[in-house]
Design a protein around this motif. Structure first.
Motif, PDB file in Angstrom:
ATOM      1  N   GLU A 194      19.664 -47.934  -8.738  1.00 57.75           N
ATOM      2  CA  GLU A 194      20.687 -47.977  -7.871  1.00 57.75           C
ATOM      3  C   GLU A 194      20.047 -47.930  -6.367  1.00 57.75           C
ATOM      4  O   GLU A 194      19.075 -46.994  -6.143  1.00 57.75           O
ATOM      5  N   PRO A 195      20.956 -48.658  -5.395  1.00 53.39           N
ATOM      6  CA  PRO A 195      20.176 -48.538  -4.217  1.00 53.39           C
ATOM      7  C   PRO A 195      20.209 -47.024  -3.342  1.00 53.39           C
ATOM      8  O   PRO A 195      19.303 -46.669  -2.724  1.00 53.39           O
ATOM      9  N   ASN A 196      21.156 -46.287  -3.650  1.00 58.06           N
ATOM     10  CA  ASN A 196      21.489 -44.821  -3.143  1.00 58.06           C
ATOM     11  C   ASN A 196      20.682 -43.970  -4.045  1.00 58.06           C
ATOM     12  O   ASN A 196      20.818 -42.619  -3.718  1.00 58.06           O
ATOM     13  N   ALA A 197      20.084 -43.999  -5.147  1.00 53.73           N
ATOM     14  CA  ALA A 197      19.598 -43.320  -6.121  1.00 53.73           C
ATOM     15  C   ALA A 197      18.184 -43.210  -5.722  1.00 53.73           C
ATOM     16  O   ALA A 197      17.357 -44.024  -5.499  1.00 53.73           O
ATOM     17  N   GLY A 198      17.630 -42.032  -6.135  1.00 52.54           N
ATOM     18  CA  GLY A 198      16.078 -41.580  -5.655  1.00 52.54           C
ATOM     19  C   GLY A 198      15.095 -41.871  -7.063  1.00 52.54           C
ATOM     20  O   GLY A 198      14.044 -42.116  -6.765  1.00 52.54           O
ATOM     21  N   SER A 199      15.818 -42.270  -8.184  1.00 50.80           N
ATOM     22  CA  SER A 199      15.074 -42.522  -9.413  1.00 50.80           C
ATOM     23  C   SER A 199      15.888 -43.270 -10.067  1.00 50.80           C
ATOM     24  O   SER A 199      17.079 -43.448 -10.035  1.00 50.80           O
ATOM     25  N   SER A 200      14.958 -44.053 -11.133  1.00 48.11           N
ATOM     26  CA  SER A 200      15.649 -45.017 -12.204  1.00 48.11           C
ATOM     27  C   SER A 200      16.206 -44.191 -13.448  1.00 48.11           C
ATOM     28  O   SER A 200      15.979 -43.094 -13.367  1.00 48.11           O
ATOM     29  N   ARG A 201      17.212 -44.829 -14.068  1.00 48.15           N
ATOM     30  CA  ARG A 201      17.766 -44.139 -15.227  1.00 48.15           C
ATOM     31  C   ARG A 201      18.093 -45.335 -16.072  1.00 48.15           C
ATOM     32  O   ARG A 201      18.178 -46.722 -16.029  1.00 48.15           O
ATOM     33  N   TYR A 202      18.288 -44.653 -17.448  1.00 46.75           N
ATOM     34  CA  TYR A 202      18.668 -45.735 -18.587  1.00 46.75           C
ATOM     35  C   TYR A 202      20.261 -45.737 -18.684  1.00 46.75           C
ATOM     36  O   TYR A 202      21.025 -44.674 -18.512  1.00 46.75           O
ATOM     37  N   VAL A 203      20.578 -46.943 -19.015  1.00 43.65           N
ATOM     38  CA  VAL A 203      22.063 -47.436 -19.116  1.00 43.65           C
ATOM     39  C   VAL A 203      22.367 -48.077 -20.340  1.00 43.65           C
ATOM     40  O   VAL A 203      21.199 -48.902 -20.649  1.00 43.65           O
ATOM     41  N   ALA A 204      23.475 -48.285 -21.022  1.00 40.93           N
ATOM     42  CA  ALA A 204      23.774 -49.095 -22.019  1.00 40.93           C
ATOM     43  C   ALA A 204      24.684 -49.851 -21.794  1.00 40.93           C
ATOM     44  O   ALA A 204      25.528 -49.762 -20.634  1.00 40.93           O
ATOM     45  N   VAL A 205      25.083 -50.993 -22.718  1.00 38.63           N
ATOM     46  CA  VAL A 205      26.247 -51.945 -22.150  1.00 38.63           C
ATOM     47  C   VAL A 205      27.807 -50.922 -22.413  1.00 38.63           C
ATOM     48  O   VAL A 205      27.811 -50.382 -23.404  1.00 38.63           O
ATOM     49  N   GLY A 206      28.422 -51.408 -21.424  1.00 41.59           N
ATOM     50  CA  GLY A 206      29.515 -50.690 -21.218  1.00 41.59           C
ATOM     51  C   GLY A 206      29.583 -49.418 -20.170  1.00 41.59           C
ATOM     52  O   GLY A 206      30.505 -48.870 -20.121  1.00 41.59           O
ATOM     53  N   ASP A 207      28.325 -49.220 -19.597  1.00 46.71           N
ATOM     54  CA  ASP A 207      28.194 -47.882 -18.658  1.00 46.71           C
ATOM     55  C   ASP A 207      28.610 -48.826 -17.344  1.00 46.71           C
ATOM     56  O   ASP A 207      28.490 -49.788 -17.066  1.00 46.71           O
ATOM     57  N   TYR A 208      29.040 -47.943 -16.462  1.00 45.89           N
ATOM     58  CA  TYR A 208      29.120 -48.119 -15.162  1.00 45.89           C
ATOM     59  C   TYR A 208      28.139 -47.466 -14.125  1.00 45.89           C
ATOM     60  O   TYR A 208      27.716 -46.431 -14.218  1.00 45.89           O
ATOM     61  N   LEU A 209      27.770 -48.352 -13.052  1.00 47.03           N
ATOM     62  CA  LEU A 209      27.089 -48.040 -11.747  1.00 47.03           C
ATOM     63  C   LEU A 209      27.886 -47.980 -10.667  1.00 47.03           C
ATOM     64  O   LEU A 209      28.936 -48.610 -10.606  1.00 47.03           O
ATOM     65  N   GLU A 210      27.152 -47.389  -9.715  1.00 45.05           N
ATOM     66  CA  GLU A 210      27.843 -47.322  -8.244  1.00 45.05           C
ATOM     67  C   GLU A 210      29.161 -46.734  -8.113  1.00 45.05           C
ATOM     68  O   GLU A 210      29.914 -47.410  -7.614  1.00 45.05           O
ATOM     69  N   ASN A 211      29.248 -45.563  -8.970  1.00 45.46           N
ATOM     70  CA  ASN A 211      30.321 -44.837  -8.989  1.00 45.46           C
ATOM     71  C   ASN A 211      31.646 -45.463  -9.391  1.00 45.46           C
ATOM     72  O   ASN A 211      32.534 -45.686  -9.146  1.00 45.46           O
ATOM     73  N   GLY A 212      31.160 -46.394 -10.655  1.00 50.49           N
ATOM     74  CA  GLY A 212      32.284 -47.014 -11.197  1.00 50.49           C
ATOM     75  C   GLY A 212      32.617 -48.304 -10.689  1.00 50.49           C
ATOM     76  O   GLY A 212      33.819 -48.948 -11.127  1.00 50.49           O
ATOM     77  N   LYS A 213      31.846 -49.074  -9.944  1.00 56.40           N
ATOM     78  CA  LYS A 213      31.942 -50.327  -9.198  1.00 56.40           C
ATOM     79  C   LYS A 213      31.683 -51.238 -10.013  1.00 56.40           C
ATOM     80  O   LYS A 213      32.152 -52.428  -9.804  1.00 56.40           O
ATOM     81  N   VAL A 214      30.281 -51.033 -10.518  1.00 52.39           N
ATOM     82  CA  VAL A 214      29.612 -52.179 -11.089  1.00 52.39           C
ATOM     83  C   VAL A 214      29.465 -51.914 -12.611  1.00 52.39           C
ATOM     84  O   VAL A 214      29.235 -50.706 -13.213  1.00 52.39           O
ATOM     85  N   LEU A 215      29.862 -52.849 -13.601  1.00 60.16           N
ATOM     86  CA  LEU A 215      29.912 -52.648 -15.138  1.00 60.16           C
ATOM     87  C   LEU A 215      28.696 -53.441 -15.582  1.00 60.16           C
ATOM     88  O   LEU A 215      28.314 -54.630 -15.259  1.00 60.16           O
ATOM     89  N   VAL A 216      28.010 -52.793 -16.726  1.00 58.06           N
ATOM     90  CA  VAL A 216      26.913 -53.394 -17.400  1.00 58.06           C
ATOM     91  C   VAL A 216      27.596 -54.244 -18.484  1.00 58.06           C
ATOM     92  O   VAL A 216      28.157 -53.455 -19.420  1.00 58.06           O
ATOM     93  N   LYS A 217      27.846 -55.283 -18.458  1.00 55.67           N
ATOM     94  CA  LYS A 217      28.938 -56.085 -19.429  1.00 55.67           C
ATOM     95  C   LYS A 217      28.125 -56.385 -20.434  1.00 55.67           C
ATOM     96  O   LYS A 217      28.844 -56.199 -21.800  1.00 55.67           O
ATOM     97  N   GLN A 218      27.091 -56.965 -20.561  1.00 60.04           N
ATOM     98  CA  GLN A 218      26.032 -57.515 -21.643  1.00 60.04           C
ATOM     99  C   GLN A 218      24.851 -57.746 -21.575  1.00 60.04           C
ATOM    100  O   GLN A 218      24.366 -57.860 -20.168  1.00 60.04           O
ATOM    101  N   ILE A 219      24.110 -57.943 -22.517  1.00 56.71           N
ATOM    102  CA  ILE A 219      22.627 -58.203 -22.461  1.00 56.71           C
ATOM    103  C   ILE A 219      22.233 -59.597 -23.225  1.00 56.71           C
ATOM    104  O   ILE A 219      22.502 -59.637 -24.461  1.00 56.71           O
ATOM    105  N   VAL A 220      21.814 -60.349 -22.582  1.00 52.88           N
ATOM    106  CA  VAL A 220      21.675 -61.808 -23.402  1.00 52.88           C
ATOM    107  C   VAL A 220      19.984 -61.855 -23.541  1.00 52.88           C
ATOM    108  O   VAL A 220      19.394 -62.036 -22.722  1.00 52.88           O
ATOM    109  N   ALA A 221      19.777 -62.164 -24.888  1.00 53.04           N
ATOM    110  CA  ALA A 221      18.354 -62.122 -25.291  1.00 53.04           C
ATOM    111  C   ALA A 221      18.222 -63.460 -26.199  1.00 53.04           C
ATOM    112  O   ALA A 221      18.779 -63.768 -27.438  1.00 53.04           O
ATOM    113  N   THR A 222      17.510 -64.513 -25.735  1.00 54.91           N
ATOM    114  CA  THR A 222      17.463 -65.752 -26.431  1.00 54.91           C
ATOM    115  C   THR A 222      16.103 -66.158 -26.678  1.00 54.91           C
ATOM    116  O   THR A 222      15.100 -66.111 -25.767  1.00 54.91           O
ATOM    117  N   GLY A 223      15.377 -66.342 -28.128  1.00 59.17           N
ATOM    118  CA  GLY A 223      14.114 -66.718 -28.340  1.00 59.17           C
ATOM    119  C   GLY A 223      13.191 -65.573 -27.841  1.00 59.17           C
ATOM    120  O   GLY A 223      13.146 -64.462 -27.679  1.00 59.17           O
TER     121      GLY A 223
END
Length: 243
Positions: A194-223
């Motif tokens: 995240e822009p205001n975070a000092g390091s990276s982190r792991y998230v899964a589908v359904g988690d929220y970012l930026e204090n609940g304003k951004v949703l990780v909706k899905q991951i699309v993998a084709t071929g």
């Protein structure tokens, strides 16, 4: 039985005879004479007094010096019966008089009575002659200003107005970086920063970012192509690829 009684009487009689014979024997002894001791004559009967030792200890800096025994002996009073009596001193006592000396009387002269009436007239001062003031010069005439109506008009250039662009509804989602996507046990995990975070982190589908304003909706993998992460902000979806 009678024989034992006779034996006891005989024993008592023998004891009485023995006790009565002892004083006579002591009186028969002759008294002993004691000769008086002869007095021995000495050549010098007076015993000389041992000299007083006057060992002086070396002075130690910072300590009081010990009392000299030779100088102290003449001042000791001989023949005192009471050791706690006051030792007479050659210094005469100092008598302090408690009676306060009479203070000398101070006569105060009476103040002169105020004089009734007017004060004496003050001495007249001589008049002071002042020099005459110099005549003032007339003020200089100021130049006349030109007429403001005759000045040419000044044109002011118009300031260009730049239209203000409204903020993007997905500004927070656009600033999020996706650095990796990992699938473990059939479950996708995304590495985001995240822009205001000092390091990276792991998230899964359904988690929220930026204090609940951004949703990780899905991951699309084709071929064989790299997976794409779908983020949602304010109901708007954006696709983020792995950087």
């Amino acid at each position: 039985m009678k024989g034992q009684v006779w034996l006891s009487f005989l024993g008592i009689a023998a004891l009485l005879l023995g006790c009565s014979g002892s004083p006579g024997g002591d009186q028969a002894q002759s008294p002993t004479t004691v000769e008086p001791a002869k007095s021995q004559q000495f050549a010098n009967p007076v015993v000389t007094q041992a000299p007083v030792r006057t060992n002086r200890t070396p002075p130690v800096p910072g300590l009081l010096q010990p009392t000299n025994a030779a100088a102290r002996m003449p001042s000791i009073v001989v023949g005192r019966r009471d050791p706690f009596a006051i030792v007479p001193s050659s210094v005469p006592p100092i008598v302090v008089s408690t009676a306060s000396s009479a203070a000398p009387k101070v006569t105060v002269a009476p103040l002169p009575a105020p004089t009734a009436g007017k004060l004496p007239p003050a001495a007249k001062l001589p008049p002071i002659a002042l020099p005459p003031l110099a005549a003032r010069s007339p003020l200089e005439t100021l130049p006349t200003l030109p007429n403001s109506a005759a000045l040419p008009p000044v044109s002011v250039p118009a300031v260009p107005t730049t239209p203000v662009k409204p903020p993007s509804p997905t500004s927070l989602a656009d600033a999020i970086e996706v650095s990796g996507v990992v699938q473990v046990g059939g479950k996708w995990n995304v590495i985001v920063k995240e822009p205001n975070a000092g390091s990276s982190r792991y998230v899964a589908v359904g988690d929220y970012l930026e204090n609940g304003k951004v949703l990780v909706k899905q991951i699309v993998a084709t071929g064989n192509s790299s997976p794409v992460v779908v983020l949602q902000q304010n109901g708007v979806e954006i696709h983020k690829s792995v950087v």
